[in-house]
Motif scaffolding. Structure first.
Motif, PDB file in Angstrom:
ATOM      1  N   ALA A   1       0.839  -1.199   0.000  1.00  0.00           N
ATOM      2  CA  ALA A   1       0.000   0.000   0.000  1.00  0.00           C
ATOM      3  C   ALA A   1       0.870   1.243   0.000  1.00  0.00           C
ATOM      4  N   THR A   2       2.070   1.107  -0.554  1.00  0.00           N
ATOM      5  CA  THR A   2       3.055   2.191  -0.543  1.00  0.00           C
ATOM      6  C   THR A   2       2.636   3.354  -1.449  1.00  0.00           C
TER       7      THR A   2
ATOM      8  N   PHE B   1      -3.061   6.635   6.471  1.00  0.00           N
ATOM      9  CA  PHE B   1      -2.592   7.903   5.908  1.00  0.00           C
ATOM     10  C   PHE B   1      -3.491   9.006   6.469  1.00  0.00           C
ATOM     11  N   ASP B   2      -2.989  10.244   6.435  1.00  0.00           N
ATOM     12  CA  ASP B   2      -3.673  11.363   7.114  1.00  0.00           C
ATOM     13  C   ASP B   2      -4.112  12.449   6.141  1.00  0.00           C
ATOM     14  N   LEU B   3      -5.197  13.093   6.528  1.00  0.00           N
ATOM     15  CA  LEU B   3      -5.601  14.356   5.923  1.00  0.00           C
ATOM     16  C   LEU B   3      -5.336  15.425   6.966  1.00  0.00           C
TER      17      LEU B   3
ATOM     18  N   PRO C   1       1.425  10.441   2.740  1.00  0.00           N
ATOM     19  CA  PRO C   1       1.554   9.054   2.281  1.00  0.00           C
ATOM     20  C   PRO C   1       1.244   8.031   3.375  1.00  0.00           C
ATOM     21  N   THR C   2       1.030   6.814   2.954  1.00  0.00           N
ATOM     22  CA  THR C   2       0.697   5.728   3.872  1.00  0.00           C
ATOM     23  C   THR C   2       1.889   5.322   4.717  1.00  0.00           C
ATOM     24  N   HIS C   3       1.591   4.740   5.871  1.00  0.00           N
ATOM     25  CA  HIS C   3       2.616   4.160   6.725  1.00  0.00           C
ATOM     26  C   HIS C   3       1.942   3.074   7.565  1.00  0.00           C
ATOM     27  N   THR C   4       2.743   2.164   8.065  1.00  0.00           N
ATOM     28  CA  THR C   4       2.178   1.080   8.864  1.00  0.00           C
ATOM     29  C   THR C   4       1.946   1.526  10.309  1.00  0.00           C
TER      30      THR C   4
ATOM     31  N   ALA D   1       5.987  15.254   1.855  1.00  0.00           N
ATOM     32  CA  ALA D   1       6.557  14.081   2.538  1.00  0.00           C
ATOM     33  C   ALA D   1       6.888  13.004   1.509  1.00  0.00           C
ATOM     34  N   GLN D   2       7.892  12.197   1.834  1.00  0.00           N
ATOM     35  CA  GLN D   2       8.296  11.108   0.959  1.00  0.00           C
ATOM     36  C   GLN D   2       7.555   9.827   1.351  1.00  0.00           C
ATOM     37  N   PRO D   3       7.084   9.066   0.361  1.00  0.00           N
ATOM     38  CA  PRO D   3       6.403   7.801   0.672  1.00  0.00           C
ATOM     39  C   PRO D   3       7.327   6.829   1.399  1.00  0.00           C
ATOM     40  N   ARG D   4       6.763   6.034   2.269  1.00  0.00           N
ATOM     41  CA  ARG D   4       7.502   4.997   2.983  1.00  0.00           C
ATOM     42  C   ARG D   4       6.980   3.631   2.559  1.00  0.00           C
ATOM     43  N   ILE D   5       7.880   2.658   2.544  1.00  0.00           N
ATOM     44  CA  ILE D   5       7.471   1.300   2.162  1.00  0.00           C
ATOM     45  C   ILE D   5       6.397   0.816   3.132  1.00  0.00           C
TER      46      ILE D   5
END
Length: 235
Positions: A140-141, A178-180, A230-233, A163-167
């Protein structure tokens, strides 16, 4: 009597002369034969020596060529073997990578929800959680696509935050967030009236509609002031 003695002396003298001549002739013959024999032997020895030297030189050259050929062959074999080994290793690695390749999460395999997570009365934040309900691991990166639907039935795309996406790899049952983010309008005069959040997971084309959290503060400014991260775990 005198004549007889003279004759006898002459005979003896003749015999002596013949004897000396014979001796001289024998010696000369032996010396010549020996010299001839020696010359022949020397010539034969020289020829044999020359012939032997030539054979040895040829043998060394052949041996050198043979060794050179063997060295070339020996050097060629490991290279070939290495190439085969490397090719085999490359194929094995490719096969391993191919068999362990992770695909992107599909919208239909994700349970998605939106909740208010504002840390204070000024900073607005909405957490959008995606749980992998599929049977395989997926990625879901990246950035999700987000539009906010307003009460007037218009929808507005949300810009990405700095921000940079994270694996973000999700095994079955794992969650990604992920945030708004936006600034809360405390005046009560906000012109935004959000009703729904339209979410398209990263690298997907299918969109799901979520209810705007009722507890979330009003948006200050316009929808263009809201940013998506971006998404993160969650681990």
């Amino acid at each position: 009597m005198k004549h007889t003695r003279i004759t006898a002396l002459a005979t003896i003298s003749l015999a002596a002369t013949l004897s000396l001549t014979a001796c001289s002739g024998d010696g000369s013959g032996k010396d010549s034969s020996a010299a001839s024999s020696a010359d022949s032997s020397s010539s034969s020895s020289s020829s044999s020596s020359s012939s032997g030297g030539g054979s040895k030189s040829g043998g060394d050259a052949n041996s050198s060529n043979a060794n050179s050929g063997n060295a070339t062959a020996n050097n060629a074999k490991p290279d070939s073997a290495n190439q085969d080994t490397q090719a085999g290793t490359g194929s094995t690695n490719s096969a391993a990578k191919s068999s362990t390749k992770v695909t992107f999460c599909k919208t239909e395999d994700l349970a998605i929800d939106a909740t208010d997570a504002a840390p204070d009365q000024t900073s607005g934040r909405i957490n959008i959680t995606m749980i992998n309900r599929g049977s395989t691991t997926c990625s879901a990166t990246g950035f999700a696509g987000v539009d906010i639907k307003d009460a007037d039935h218009t929808s507005n795309p949300i810009e990405r935050g700095p921000a940079q996406p994270r694996i973000t790899i999700l095994k079955p049952g794992d969650a990604a967030i992920f945030d708004l983010a936006y600034t809360i309008d405390t005046t009560g005069n906000s012109l935004a009236s959000p009703t729904n959040i339209l979410v398209t997971p990263p690298n997907e084309t299918h969109t799901i509609s979520l209810k705007w959290p009722t507890a979330a503060g009003q948006i200050k400014g316009a929808y263009t002031d809201v940013q998506v991260y971006p998404t993160h775990t969650t681990k």
